[in-house]
Motif scaffolding. Structure first.
Motif, short mmCIF file in Angstrom:
data_model
loop_
_atom_site.label_atom_id
_atom_site.label_comp_id
_atom_site.label_asym_id
_atom_site.label_seq_id
_atom_site.Cartn_x
_atom_site.Cartn_y
_atom_site.Cartn_z
N ASP A 273 36.32 36.53 28.22
CA ASP A 273 36.39 36.61 29.68
C ASP A 273 37.64 37.37 30.10
OD1 ASP A 273 34.14 35.03 29.75
OD2 ASP A 273 35.28 33.17 30.00
N ASP A 274 37.66 37.74 31.38
CA ASP A 274 38.86 38.33 31.94
C ASP A 274 40.00 37.34 31.81
OD1 ASP A 274 37.68 40.69 32.65
OD2 ASP A 274 37.25 40.07 34.72
N PRO A 275 41.23 37.85 31.66
CA PRO A 275 42.36 36.93 31.58
C PRO A 275 42.50 36.14 32.88
CG PRO A 275 43.11 39.22 31.74
CD PRO A 275 41.63 39.24 31.59
N PRO A 276 43.12 34.96 32.81
CA PRO A 276 43.34 34.18 34.02
C PRO A 276 44.14 34.99 35.03
CG PRO A 276 44.02 32.96 32.06
CD PRO A 276 43.66 34.34 31.63
N ARG A 277 43.83 34.81 36.32
CA ARG A 277 44.50 35.61 37.34
C ARG A 277 45.01 34.72 38.45
NH1 ARG A 277 39.21 38.50 39.24
NH2 ARG A 277 40.05 37.72 41.16
N ALA A 278 45.56 35.39 39.45
CA ALA A 278 46.19 34.68 40.57
C ALA A 278 45.20 33.92 41.41
CB ALA A 278 46.96 35.66 41.44
N LYS A 279 43.90 34.03 41.12
CA LYS A 279 42.93 33.25 41.91
C LYS A 279 43.24 31.77 41.77
CE LYS A 279 39.29 33.05 38.40
NZ LYS A 279 38.81 31.80 38.06
N ASP A 280 43.89 31.42 40.66
CA ASP A 280 44.30 30.05 40.45
C ASP A 280 45.60 29.73 41.18
OD1 ASP A 280 42.11 29.69 38.77
OD2 ASP A 280 43.23 30.42 37.04
N ALA A 281 46.30 30.77 41.65
CA ALA A 281 47.56 30.56 42.36
C ALA A 281 47.25 30.27 43.82
CB ALA A 281 48.43 31.80 42.24
N GLY A 282 47.36 29.02 44.16
CA GLY A 282 47.10 28.62 45.53
C GLY A 282 48.34 28.77 46.39
N ILE A 283 48.17 28.45 47.64
CA ILE A 283 49.26 28.52 48.61
C ILE A 283 50.42 27.66 48.13
CG2 ILE A 283 49.93 27.92 50.98
CD1 ILE A 283 47.01 28.60 51.79
N LEU A 284 50.13 26.46 47.67
CA LEU A 284 51.18 25.54 47.25
C LEU A 284 51.97 26.09 46.06
CD1 LEU A 284 52.56 22.85 47.77
CD2 LEU A 284 50.88 21.78 46.28
N GLN A 285 51.29 26.70 45.10
CA GLN A 285 51.98 27.24 43.93
C GLN A 285 52.94 28.35 44.35
OE1 GLN A 285 49.55 28.89 40.82
NE2 GLN A 285 51.29 29.21 39.46
N GLN B 297 53.91 32.39 50.57
CA GLN B 297 55.25 32.94 50.77
C GLN B 297 55.85 32.42 52.08
OE1 GLN B 297 56.98 34.58 48.62
NE2 GLN B 297 58.65 35.42 49.81
N TYR B 298 55.03 32.39 53.12
CA TYR B 298 55.51 31.89 54.41
C TYR B 298 55.81 30.39 54.36
CZ TYR B 298 55.47 35.86 57.54
OH TYR B 298 55.78 37.03 58.16
N VAL B 299 54.97 29.61 53.70
CA VAL B 299 55.22 28.17 53.61
C VAL B 299 56.52 27.91 52.83
CG1 VAL B 299 54.37 26.00 52.59
CG2 VAL B 299 52.80 27.48 53.86
N GLY B 300 56.66 28.58 51.70
CA GLY B 300 57.88 28.41 50.89
C GLY B 300 59.12 28.86 51.62
N PHE B 301 59.04 30.01 52.28
CA PHE B 301 60.21 30.51 52.99
C PHE B 301 60.49 29.67 54.23
CE2 PHE B 301 62.98 33.34 55.35
CZ PHE B 301 63.86 33.69 54.35
N GLY B 302 59.43 29.16 54.85
CA GLY B 302 59.61 28.26 55.98
C GLY B 302 60.37 27.01 55.56
N ALA B 303 60.07 26.51 54.37
CA ALA B 303 60.79 25.34 53.85
C ALA B 303 62.26 25.68 53.60
CB ALA B 303 60.12 24.83 52.57
N ILE B 304 62.52 26.87 53.08
CA ILE B 304 63.90 27.32 52.89
C ILE B 304 64.63 27.35 54.22
CG2 ILE B 304 65.34 29.33 52.31
CD1 ILE B 304 63.20 29.98 50.12
N LEU B 305 63.98 27.93 55.22
CA LEU B 305 64.60 28.00 56.55
C LEU B 305 64.81 26.60 57.13
CD1 LEU B 305 62.83 31.08 58.18
CD2 LEU B 305 65.18 30.92 57.36
N GLY B 306 63.82 25.73 56.96
CA GLY B 306 63.93 24.37 57.47
C GLY B 306 65.13 23.64 56.87
#
Length: 184
Positions: free
Chosen positions: A86-98, A34-43
């Motif tokens: 198995d458990d459904p896919p979760r945000a563990k796959d959601a990295g900082i970049l995503q 969230q900070y990286v994405g918002f930092g890009a918006i601010l930049g």
């Protein structure tokens, strides 16, 4: 101004946090993204306010392709695992970049609002806005985490979040493309 331009991020953050299932490491990745994405918006907004048109106005609607593609990818993952025990896919796959890409792509309206405000605020005013907005990101993350940790919401997001996330991302992408006039 921060709250009005970021109200839609609240749902996205709640979904991302809801899928963490209490994992601190995943929650930290969501916050950092969230900070990286918002930092890009601010930049981009600061550069735009200083007179360098980093993104032409006609390009901003196409930022909707990022969440749309991420949503389609998440939907494909859900589809592939539909018959799995198995458990459904979760945000563990959601990295900082995503998370950052979703945040940035969802920030076209932010850029459109921030550039003219920053331009008239001057350097000192712009710095003030940036500081307040970065504090706002922390507040937004805290509220998103709070919402996702409420028992009723947490149970719903835990059970349905893997289905909600692709729908939200695809919806955001299509909305950005349509509102921006990319599809007309």
């Amino acid at each position: 101004m921060f709250a009005v331009t970021n109200i839609d991020d609240m749902l996205v953050l709640a979904v991302f946090f809801g899928q963490t299932r209490g994992s601190r490491a995943v929650a930290i990745r969501v916050v950092l993204g969230q900070y990286v994405g918002f930092g890009a918006i601010l930049g981009v907004s600061v550069i735009g306010a200083l007179g360098a048109d980093l993104l032409p106005d006609k390009a901003i609607p196409y930022l909707g392709l990022l969440p749309l593609l991420l949503g389609l990818r998440a939907a494909w993952t859900v589809w592939k695992h539909r018959n799995s025990d198995d458990d459904p896919p979760r945000a563990k796959d959601a990295g900082i970049l995503q998370v950052a890409m979703v945040t940035f792509a969802n920030g076209g309206d932010n850029i459109g609002v921030y550039v003219p405000v920053f331009a008239v605020a001057g350097v000192a005013g712009m710095l003030g806005y940036v500081v307040v907005f970065l504090i706002g990101v922390a507040v937004w993350c805290a509220i998103g985490w709070y919402l996702a940790s409420r028992p009723v919401v947490a149970k719903s997001l835990s059970r349905w979040g893997h289905l909600i996330l692709p729908i939200v991302l695809i919806g955001i992408g299509v909305t950005i493309l349509v509102r921006g006039g990319a599809l007309s």
